[in-house]
Design an enzyme around this catalytic site. Structure first.
Site, PDB file in Angstrom:
ATOM      1  N   GLU A  58      48.814  35.737  35.291  1.00  0.00           N
ATOM      2  CA  GLU A  58      49.389  35.441  36.611  1.00  0.00           C
ATOM      3  C   GLU A  58      49.670  33.953  36.829  1.00  0.00           C
ATOM      4  O   GLU A  58      50.702  33.579  37.383  1.00  0.00           O
ATOM      5  CB  GLU A  58      48.471  35.953  37.729  1.00  0.00           C
ATOM      6  CG  GLU A  58      48.533  37.454  37.968  1.00  0.00           C
ATOM      7  CD  GLU A  58      47.716  38.262  36.972  1.00  0.00           C
ATOM      8  OE1 GLU A  58      47.036  37.630  36.129  1.00  0.00           O
ATOM      9  OE2 GLU A  58      47.749  39.498  37.017  1.00  0.00           O
ATOM     10  N   PHE A  72      45.479  40.455  42.973  1.00  0.00           N
ATOM     11  CA  PHE A  72      45.463  39.695  41.718  1.00  0.00           C
ATOM     12  C   PHE A  72      46.087  38.315  41.868  1.00  0.00           C
ATOM     13  O   PHE A  72      46.110  37.522  40.930  1.00  0.00           O
ATOM     14  CB  PHE A  72      46.173  40.479  40.604  1.00  0.00           C
ATOM     15  CG  PHE A  72      45.593  41.845  40.380  1.00  0.00           C
ATOM     16  CD1 PHE A  72      44.264  42.102  40.678  1.00  0.00           C
ATOM     17  CD2 PHE A  72      46.367  42.885  39.881  1.00  0.00           C
ATOM     18  CE1 PHE A  72      43.713  43.365  40.496  1.00  0.00           C
ATOM     19  CE2 PHE A  72      45.828  44.144  39.696  1.00  0.00           C
ATOM     20  CZ  PHE A  72      44.503  44.396  40.001  1.00  0.00           C
ATOM     21  N   HIS A 120      41.810  46.400  45.141  1.00  0.00           N
ATOM     22  CA  HIS A 120      43.180  46.928  45.198  1.00  0.00           C
ATOM     23  C   HIS A 120      43.567  47.235  46.640  1.00  0.00           C
ATOM     24  O   HIS A 120      44.360  48.125  46.893  1.00  0.00           O
ATOM     25  CB  HIS A 120      43.314  48.212  44.363  1.00  0.00           C
ATOM     26  CG  HIS A 120      43.225  47.988  42.886  1.00  0.00           C
ATOM     27  ND1 HIS A 120      42.032  47.794  42.242  1.00  0.00           N
ATOM     28  CD2 HIS A 120      44.189  47.912  41.930  1.00  0.00           C
ATOM     29  CE1 HIS A 120      42.254  47.621  40.951  1.00  0.00           C
ATOM     30  NE2 HIS A 120      43.547  47.684  40.727  1.00  0.00           N
TER      31      HIS A 120
END
Ligand SMILES: Cc1ncc(C[n+]2csc(CCOP(=O)(O)OP(=O)(O)O)c2C)c(N)n1
Length: 658
Positions: free
Chosen positions: A397, A423, A464
């Site tokens: 990322e 994330f 999540h």
């Protein structure tokens, strides 16, 4: 030290000497000024000039170089005017940052130099993006990026090299192994014998080069540059050298064994080269004196210019205006024909039409190519736009955000899909420190959209489910968009791509497939900073966005007695506070509802602003409603307890009764 001229002309051999000498002489002057208290800080590259100057001499002027804090030789070799450099170091206007950043923390498109941020590592991923843009245009160019051996311990180094290897990017990763990272010797920094050994792990060519020998640096790097232009690929270069002075001048070299300093002093890149040039009859004593005289004159003249320049003056307005690149919103109205589609389809359609509109737009993300992304937003995109523009990324990322920045620097637009908004923490640094600050610092926009599939209510647990917009609304320089409806999502996506500033685009996963709307088929845009008054009522203003909007609609549909102005903010930065104030002046009461935990969230800031602006109109304290101050739990019953949805009605009744 052995010098081989590799067939270079005497003129060229002298040019290389001058390219090393100029930064050395500037530095020697700076050390004097530092002692006189005329400059505040200095990171010395003395003893490492052969690398900066040598590499810069090998590249064409239109090829990008990304230097670090000891690479003055890159700037001088690219002929950056000295008075501008001196003004930069004194925080003056003729510098490159209007006094907003120090030392070498700047870039300049005029000289194709892209400077560092303090965090070191992101520089490497930015080089990836720049090289990717060259590769996509088939420009046959090479990009050179510098790092110290200390910064190779950062994850960014690994990520950037990995991406460059996987994508065959034409980048020269130039590691200056100078023995120490601040006070830390290489034995405490990495375990392998040579940094170059790491190349193998990335499937990348790598070489060790004597960084104190200008002819070795120049001949090896110029041959490699020619080769990489023809056959694009990354190469890892480890330049062996030594840091002859302290990390910065104040910190000294007490921790460095004298023997090491003596050994390396004997390998001084300039003294040894001068001896060689004299031996070969290429440089005479007189010529040497003459060259030095010229440089002294140039340095003194330019220093005087910088000293004579008055201190920086600015205004609050000027400072605020430079945080974002000016963008004049272009309204494109939709055509009449509509289709009833879901939020996820609208995001996809907005993105697809932006890809059609902007041939320089590249989408980056994990599993976004043939697989279509985990939420299928980019399904069919590879077939439509090809793998060059719809790029699967490794799980990197941070370097992918940096690469998106590099694409922007080199004339492209980038949209990055975070697989889940959670994330983004792995790519946080370049977002808040590079993308957010780059325009304010040196006037370079970050034309990047980061898509953020977010939110709870999906039984997905702590990693999540987060809605982490507050991490970004806090940071000046970012725009934050958070649509609740398909129509808004599509039009705001088009604007996000058009806007040259960095945009965090939040897409609520629980709304992806549950919210339908008639949405125009054609391309259209919607402005940032305009809230939507969805319902009108005289008793209470409810300000919310994202999932909160739908919780409120459900509640108001079920309780027709409630007289509520319902405001959907749509974008959080810019934030349409005027619509909020206007409503509160009518209703006298306000509740701010957010899905995120309450403390430090945007609801708190809205509540504070309402208090400051509408105090006389308020008939009750502003009420904030949000999630419990815990991580987002997995089990449905716990998640329900966590989310504020079940508490809204009670809070509204209490507020109305106040
Ligand atoms: C992320 C981050 N961690 C720590 C620092 C503090 N710091 C600045 S330079 C430096 C040493 C870097 O060493 P190296 O990469 O070898 O470069 P050198 O200074 O030796 O040229 C450190 C620890 C920083 N700026 N950023």
């Amino acid at each position: 030290m052995q010098f081989k001229h590799h067939g270079l002309s005497s003129e060229m051999l002298l040019e290389l000497y001058k390219a090393m000498l100029k930064p050395r002489m500037i530095e020697e002057k700076m050390l004097i000024l530092l002692r006189q208290g005329k400059i505040s800080k200095w990171f010395s590259g003395i003893g490492q000039e052969a690398i900066s100057a040598g590499v810069a001499m090998c590249l064409d002027p239109e090829e990008y170089i990304l230097p670090m804090h000891r690479n003055l030789g890159v700037f001088t070799t690219r002929n950056v005017p000295l008075n501008r450099l001196f003004s930069q170091w004194q925080g003056k206007k003729n510098g490159f940052t209007k006094g907003r950043d120090r030392s070498f923390h700047f870039g300049t498109q005029d000289y194709k130099i892209i400077g560092m941020i303090s965090h070191l590592g992101p520089q490497l991923g930015v080089a990836d993006g720049i090289a990717l843009a060259d590769l996509l245009r088939n420009d046959k160019r090479v990009t050179a990026v510098f790092t110290g051996e200390g910064a190779t311990s950062e994850g960014d180094f690994h990520e950037a090299l990995n991406i460059a290897a996987v994508w065959n990017l034409p980048v020269l990763f130039c590691v200056e192994n100078n023995g120490y990272g601040l006070s830390t010797p290489i034995s405490e920094q990495f375990r392998c014998k040579h940094i170059a050994d790491k190349g193998k792990g990335y499937g990348m060519e790598s070489y060790i080069i004597d960084g104190n020998n200008i002819l070795e640096v120049y001949s090896r790097v110029s041959a490699l540059s020619r080769s990489v232009r023809q056959r694009p690929r990354p190469v890892l270069l480890e330049f062996k050298t030594f840091r002859m002075r302290g990390h910065e001048e104040a910190s000294g070299t007490k921790y460095v064994p004298q023997q090491l300093l003596d050994e390396w002093a004997a390998k001084d890149p300039i003294e040894n080269y001068v001896a060689y040039l004299k031996e070969e009859g290429i440089l005479s004593e007189e010529a040497e004196v003459e060259i030095k005289k010229e440089f002294i004159h140039e340095i003194d003249e330019n220093l005087q210019l910088a000293f004579e320049e008055e201190g920086i003056k600015s205004s609050e307005t000027d400072e605020l205006n430079d945080v974002y690149k000016e963008y004049v919103y272009q309204q494109v109205k939709p055509l009449e024909k509509t289709s009833n589609i879901r939020l996820v389809d609208a995001v996809s359609a907005g993105l697809r039409q932006s890809m059609e509109k902007h041939s320089n737009l590249v989408i980056l993300g994990q599993d976004i190519a043939e697989y279509g992304g985990v939420f299928k937003v980019t399904e069919g995109f590879v077939e439509a736009f090809g793998r060059d523009r719809v790029r699967n990324t490794p799980i990197c990322e941070s370097a992918v955000v940096s690469a998106a920045m590099g694409l922007s620097i080199n004339g492209m637009k980038a949209v990055m899909e975070m697989q889940f908004a959670d994330f983004v923490s792995s790519g946080f640094n370049p977002i808040v420190n590079y993308l957010a600050k780059v325009h304010y610092r040196w006037n370079e926009p970050a034309d990047v959209v980061i898509r953020m599939p977010c939110g709870a209510g999906v039984g997905a647990g702590p990693f999540h489910s987060q809605t982490n917009e507050a991490w970004f609304t806090k940071t000046p320089g970012l725009k934050v968009v958070y649509p609740a409806f398909p129509y808004d999502a599509k039009g705001l996506m088009a604007t996000a791509v058009n806007d040259p500033n960095p945009v965090l685009f939040f897409e609520h996963k629980a709304l992806y497939r549950s919210v339908y709307q008639d949405v125009p088929d054609s391309y259209y845009t919607l402005p940032f900073g305009e809230a939507n008054l969805l319902r009108e009522g005289k008793d209470l203003t409810v300000v919310t966005y994202g999932a909160g909007v739908h919780w409120m609609i459900e509640l108001l549909d079920a309780h027709e007695d409630l007289q509520v102005d319902l405001i959907d903010l749509r974008t959080l930065q810019p934030l349409d506070l005027q619509s909020v104030f206007t409503s509160i002046r009518k209703t006298g009461k306000c509740m701010v509802l957010q899905e995120d935990t309450l403390f430090g969230g945007i609801a708190s800031d809205i509540a504070a602003s309402v208090m400051e602006e509408c105090f006389e109109y308020l008939d009750a304290p502003v009420k904030r409603v949000g999630s419990l101050e815990t991580p987002v739990p997995f089990a449905r019953s716990l998640e329900e307890m966590y989310l504020p949805k079940g508490r809204i009605l009670r809070e509204i009744r209490q507020l109305l009764a106040y």
